[in-house]
Design an enzyme around this catalytic site. Structure first.
Site, PDB file in Angstrom:
ATOM      1  CB  CYS A  37      24.728   2.916 -29.186  1.00 31.09           C
ATOM      2  SG  CYS A  37      26.101   3.203 -30.296  1.00 31.09           S
ATOM      3  CB  THR A  41       8.825  21.995   2.737  1.00 30.14           C
ATOM      4  OG1 THR A  41       9.450  22.934   3.599  1.00 30.14           O
ATOM      5  CG2 THR A  41       7.333  22.232   2.727  1.00 30.14           C
ATOM      6  CG  HIS A  79       8.113   7.385 -12.207  1.00 30.06           C
ATOM      7  ND1 HIS A  79       8.622   6.968 -13.408  1.00 30.06           N
ATOM      8  CD2 HIS A  79       9.115   7.252 -11.319  1.00 30.06           C
ATOM      9  CE1 HIS A  79       9.889   6.615 -13.247  1.00 30.06           C
ATOM     10  NE2 HIS A  79      10.212   6.787 -11.980  1.00 30.06           N
ATOM     11  N   GLY A 137      12.176   6.308  -6.121  1.00 23.85           N
ATOM     12  CA  GLY A 137      12.776   5.009  -5.830  1.00 23.85           C
ATOM     13  C   GLY A 137      14.275   5.092  -5.607  1.00 23.85           C
ATOM     14  CB  THR A 138      16.918   7.015  -7.359  1.00 26.75           C
ATOM     15  OG1 THR A 138      16.594   6.468  -8.633  1.00 26.75           O
ATOM     16  CG2 THR A 138      18.416   7.207  -7.250  1.00 26.75           C
ATOM     17  CG  ASN A 154      15.136  -2.662 -13.558  1.00 24.56           C
ATOM     18  OD1 ASN A 154      15.723  -3.281 -12.653  1.00 24.56           O
ATOM     19  ND2 ASN A 154      15.769  -1.907 -14.423  1.00 24.56           N
TER      20      ASN A 154
HETATM   21  C1  LIG Z   1      12.671   2.853 -11.798  1.00 24.50           C
HETATM   22  C2  LIG Z   1      13.405   2.043 -10.805  1.00 24.50           C
HETATM   23  C3  LIG Z   1      14.127   2.649  -9.764  1.00 24.50           C
HETATM   24  C4  LIG Z   1      14.285   4.128  -9.655  1.00 24.50           C
HETATM   25  O1  LIG Z   1      13.106   4.777  -9.271  1.00 24.50           O
HETATM   26  P1  LIG Z   1      12.927   6.361  -9.576  1.00 24.50           P
HETATM   27  O2  LIG Z   1      11.680   6.727  -8.872  1.00 24.50           O
HETATM   28  O3  LIG Z   1      12.843   6.499 -11.049  1.00 24.50           O
HETATM   29  O4  LIG Z   1      14.127   7.030  -8.984  1.00 24.50           O
HETATM   30  C5  LIG Z   1      14.750   1.826  -8.846  1.00 24.50           C
HETATM   31  N1  LIG Z   1      14.670   0.499  -8.920  1.00 24.50           N
HETATM   32  C6  LIG Z   1      13.979  -0.126  -9.892  1.00 24.50           C
HETATM   33  C7  LIG Z   1      13.895  -1.602  -9.911  1.00 24.50           C
HETATM   34  C8  LIG Z   1      13.329   0.621 -10.872  1.00 24.50           C
HETATM   35  O5  LIG Z   1      12.664   0.009 -11.838  1.00 24.50           O
END
Ligand SMILES: *Cc1c(COP(=O)(O)O)cnc(C)c1O
Length: 387
Positions: free
Chosen positions: A321, A232, A196, A66-67, A146
């Site tokens: 923290c 790849t 994931h 996602g990142t 999230n």
């Molecule tokens: C977890 C998350 C991401 C990042 O996804 P990854 O696959 O962990 O890099 C981005 N945006 C939101 C809203 C998420 O919950």
């Protein structure tokens, strides 16, 4: 109860992935039959992911999660369209993958508008409309948050954005596979997802990229992914992502998310009724099926997490923290919570395998934990002392 952080990889997904490590390990770019077998797996996965979100398979670009999908959408659009304008609109409650991409572009001379949200975390499409200028090239607003689980009015916002002829990206990492999605109905040009977060493997995701979108690539090298993302292919991961999409679609067709919503509502009811000085964060109904987020006054989040962990419950908090000083979640501050309240937040996120017994257990043990921590808290009524 920390499914927003990650989910288990479904055993059926693992089963689909396994052969691509050992028996079917060909490079999908090779001309021989071993390569073509891997190619077939990649393209079948692309079809399954496209089907889940109502896209065309050619509009799916695989990423390392996602990142990367968020970085690609935001930086890629910015760099490809900077002759047209330098203005990007986002919100204050985005994931750091979006916020940090925007902040990075800000240092390069792009202008970013960070829209506020209301007390539920909702973005107003009127605010989006007012923020758009002749220089705006991209609007990026998450589908659901999230932390607090609020689902944004993406369809409403997209009408405003499309009318202005601006690209629209949504971070759908928390919604893909959890609620029905159709990219044409939503009206988005780009949509990020991550394996994931919906019972697929870590480190693999995708960006939906509407046909005709002007974008610059993030990663250069070979001609993979139709020249859009070099390297790849992660064949096993992609095959797993495809299977996860197929299974998620099956669950959505069966309306399985309703079962998670029932458990979530039982959890919310039980906790807010049994513990006083407690609030639910996020919208009461426009929220992710599995998300419950609370604030408990007079407590610090991490101490709750440690106590819950000792009782076998994995949870998360908007309070971190770091080096002895507390930083409150940017999302909780954006919905208007004072820092001292935001520090006492607890996020419980349910998944498809949580049981009613587990919900009862959490409702059972949490009041005692809160009571004990409140009794021990030297900061009750004096939060300033914490910093
Ligand atoms: C977890 C998350 C991401 C990042 O996804 P990854 O696959 O962990 O890099 C981005 N945006 C939101 C809203 C998420 O919950």
């Amino acid at each position: 109860m920390d499914h927003a952080a990650t989910t288990s990889t479904d055993v059926e997904v693992v089963k689909v992935m396994e052969p691509y490590f050992t028996l079917k390990y060909g490079n999908p770019n090779s001309i021989h039959s071993f390569g073509q077998e891997a190619r077939k797996a990649v393209e079948e996965a692309r079809e399954k992911i496209a089907h889940l979100i109502g896209a065309n398979p050619s509009e799916i670009v695989f990423t390392a999660g996602g990142t990367e999908a968020d970085n690609y959408a935001i930086k890629g659009i910015a760099w490809a369209n900077q002759k047209k304008g330098n203005h990007i609109i986002t919100s204050k409650i985005e994931h750091h993958a979006v916020l940090h991409s925007c902040q990075f572009l800000e240092k390069q001379g792009f202008r970013i508008t960070y829209l506020p949200v209301d007390k539920y975390g909702l973005i107003d499409s009127e605010d989006v409309k007012k923020a758009i200028t002749g220089k705006t090239i991209l609007v990026t607003i998450m589908h659901a948050n999230n932390e607090i689980g609020t689902i944004e009015p993406i369809k409403e916002i997209s009408k405003v954005v499309k009318k202005a002829g601006v690209y629209f990206h949504t971070d759908s990492v928390q919604t893909t596979g959890h609620i029905p999605i159709d990219v044409n109905d939503l009206g988005v040009d780009m949509l990020s997802m991550s394996g994931h977060k919906f019972y697929g493997p870590n480190g693999v995701g995708a960006l939906y990229l509407r046909k005709g979108t002007r974008i610059v690539n993030l990663i250069g090298g070979g001609a993979q992914e139709k020249n859009r993302r070099a390297g790849t292919e992660n064949v096993a991961g992609i095959a797993g992502l495809g299977k996860a999409a197929e299974l998620a679609e099956k669950r959505l067709v069966q309306g399985k998310e309703v079962e998670v919503i029932k458990l979530r509502d039982k959890l919310i009811k039980g906790i807010t009724e049994k513990i006083d000085h407690t609030y639910l964060n996020g919208h009461p109904t426009k929220r992710l099926p599995g998300n419950a987020n609370f604030c408990f006054e007079f407590i610090e989040g991490e101490s709750m997490l440690l106590s819950l962990d000792m009782e076998g419950v994995a949870a998360s908090s908007g309070s971190a923290c770091t080096s002895g000083s507390l930083t409150a979640s940017h999302v909780l501050l954006a919905i208007g919570l004072p820092p001292e309240i935001a520090h006492g937040s607890l996020r419980l996120t349910l998944g498809k395998d949580n049981t009613e017994e587990e919900i009862d257990y959490a409702i059972d043990i949490l009041p005692g934990i809160i009571e004990k921590l409140r009794a021990l808290s030297p900061f009750q009524g004096n939060w300033e002392g914490l910093n």
